[in-house]
Design an enzyme around this catalytic site. Sequence first.
Site, PDB file in Angstrom:
ATOM      1  N   SER A 183      35.514  38.127  51.775  1.00 12.28           N
ATOM      2  CA  SER A 183      36.435  39.170  52.215  1.00 12.28           C
ATOM      3  C   SER A 183      36.250  39.583  53.665  1.00 12.28           C
ATOM      4  CB  SER A 183      36.309  40.389  51.302  1.00 12.28           C
ATOM      5  OG  SER A 183      34.969  40.807  51.206  1.00 12.28           O
ATOM      6  N   HIS A 211      40.616  37.633  47.014  1.00 18.54           N
ATOM      7  CA  HIS A 211      41.395  37.304  48.214  1.00 18.54           C
ATOM      8  C   HIS A 211      42.049  35.933  48.133  1.00 18.54           C
ATOM      9  CE1 HIS A 211      40.780  40.710  50.846  1.00 18.54           C
ATOM     10  NE2 HIS A 211      39.560  40.795  50.386  1.00 18.54           N
ATOM     11  N   LYS A 242      45.697  43.504  45.855  1.00 18.12           N
ATOM     12  CA  LYS A 242      45.871  42.889  47.171  1.00 18.12           C
ATOM     13  C   LYS A 242      47.225  42.167  47.225  1.00 18.12           C
ATOM     14  CE  LYS A 242      41.094  43.312  48.242  1.00 18.12           C
ATOM     15  NZ  LYS A 242      39.760  42.963  47.776  1.00 18.12           N
TER      16      LYS A 242
HETATM   17  C1  LIG Z   1      38.763  43.918  47.272  1.00 17.53           C
HETATM   18  C2  LIG Z   1      37.802  43.101  46.534  1.00 17.53           C
HETATM   19  C3  LIG Z   1      37.419  43.470  45.249  1.00 17.53           C
HETATM   20  C4  LIG Z   1      37.852  44.752  44.629  1.00 17.53           C
HETATM   21  O1  LIG Z   1      39.201  44.745  44.251  1.00 17.53           O
HETATM   22  P1  LIG Z   1      39.947  46.131  44.002  1.00 17.53           P
HETATM   23  O2  LIG Z   1      41.066  45.766  43.114  1.00 17.53           O
HETATM   24  O3  LIG Z   1      40.374  46.634  45.351  1.00 17.53           O
HETATM   25  O4  LIG Z   1      38.953  47.049  43.363  1.00 17.53           O
HETATM   26  C5  LIG Z   1      36.555  42.620  44.565  1.00 17.53           C
HETATM   27  N1  LIG Z   1      36.091  41.495  45.123  1.00 17.53           N
HETATM   28  C6  LIG Z   1      36.436  41.118  46.368  1.00 17.53           C
HETATM   29  C7  LIG Z   1      35.894  39.853  46.942  1.00 17.53           C
HETATM   30  C8  LIG Z   1      37.275  41.923  47.119  1.00 17.53           C
HETATM   31  O5  LIG Z   1      37.601  41.578  48.362  1.00 17.53           O
END
Ligand SMILES: *Cc1c(COP(=O)(O)O)cnc(C)c1O
Length: 398
Positions: A183, A211, A242
């Site tokens: 990320s 992602h 996302k």
């Molecule tokens: C953003 C993210 C999460 C968390 O996801 P949310 O739905 O925002 O809680 C988990 N793992 C990774 C690698 C992320 O980038």
Amino acid sequence: MARPQLRYLGEELAKLEQKGLRFQLRVLEGEQKPVAVFDGRKVINLSSNNYLGLTTHPRLRAAAHAAIDAEGVGSGAVRTITGTMKIHMELERRIAEFKQTEASVVFQSGFTANAGTVSAVLGREDFIISDELNHASIIDGARLSRATIKVFPHRDAAAADRLLAEVAGQPGRKLLITDGVFSMDGDIAPLPALCEIAEKHGAIMMVDDAHASGVLGRAGRGTVDHFGLHGRVDIQVGTLSKAIGALGGYVCGSRELIEFLYHRGRPFLFSTSHPPSVAATCLAAFDVLEQEPERIEQLWENTRFFKAGLKQLGFDTGASETPITPIMVGEGRKAMEFSGALFQAGLLATGIAYPTVPEGKARLRTIVTATHTSEELRQALDILDRVGRRLGVLPVAV
Ligand SMILES: *Cc1c(COP(=O)(O)O)cnc(C)c1O
């Protein structure tokens, strides 16, 4: 003013302030869009995870409205009491079909999906072999599980192999776990090699595709699909927050894994399920993924254009292979200063410093989306060029 028992928090904040790392939350006025108003200033927004522009897609909005009208605004309970609605089950079936697994379970967020799953599946006797740049929710889940955590250098499959070999004689179960796309760096895990190693050692293989979902693989099916590894990853996590544009996380795998998480996933058991409108929004998003493939194509076209522009200007974009493109700065204070000056000049690119990334590896983190126009991206590069040279992040042009 805090009472004396909490005054130490103020001292901690003062320390952050001294290091130039104390921030104020930026407040978005109106919609999450490629050009948006934050703190009263209109800026090109290179900081959202809204990869495909779905946060404001008309079909998702309409689906949310319809669900509110038909089913109300809340689910009223956790899933195991009375909070499982038909639409929750429909979404889980849809996600499982999309990811080509037997079953899936939706959690309140990607964070709870990771933390709830790792802590449920492993216990004190077990071993977790984890990439050093894995997401905080994996780290927290690993700690909650009380298993022994062994961290391997970033993307170093041979090191993961050695760590698994070291614990081969131990009775506990082994989990090999990685982000699919990292990320903060935007690089992709060496998943084919990791799957092979997991199989060699009889370890459980788990990928967090937060992602990668909506970004990589056919219609955004993620890294497992991207590498053609269906059936070789035991646990796939994804997020609905996302590219999908709403909120939530999910776990995909065998029917038994999912049934087990119904019984032992603590966020599933102890935290209320999504409002029906959120589930409806997500269902509509999966329709859009399959019916509007041009969005993912545009995302990658914009990514190539923007990365090439950054490279031409002389920025160091690290090892990124995806729309997440870091602009490496180095010192935390400098990254924050750069980010602040860009904002004043009309560009939102968040500064990321320790502890989110290692000390000395502070950066701006940029993400282009499918909905940025090429004119907006050209303007963004212009601003980066001008401000970057003024602050000495780039050498002054001769
Ligand atoms: C953003 C993210 C999460 C968390 O996801 P949310 O739905 O925002 O809680 C988990 N793992 C990774 C690698 C992320 O980038």
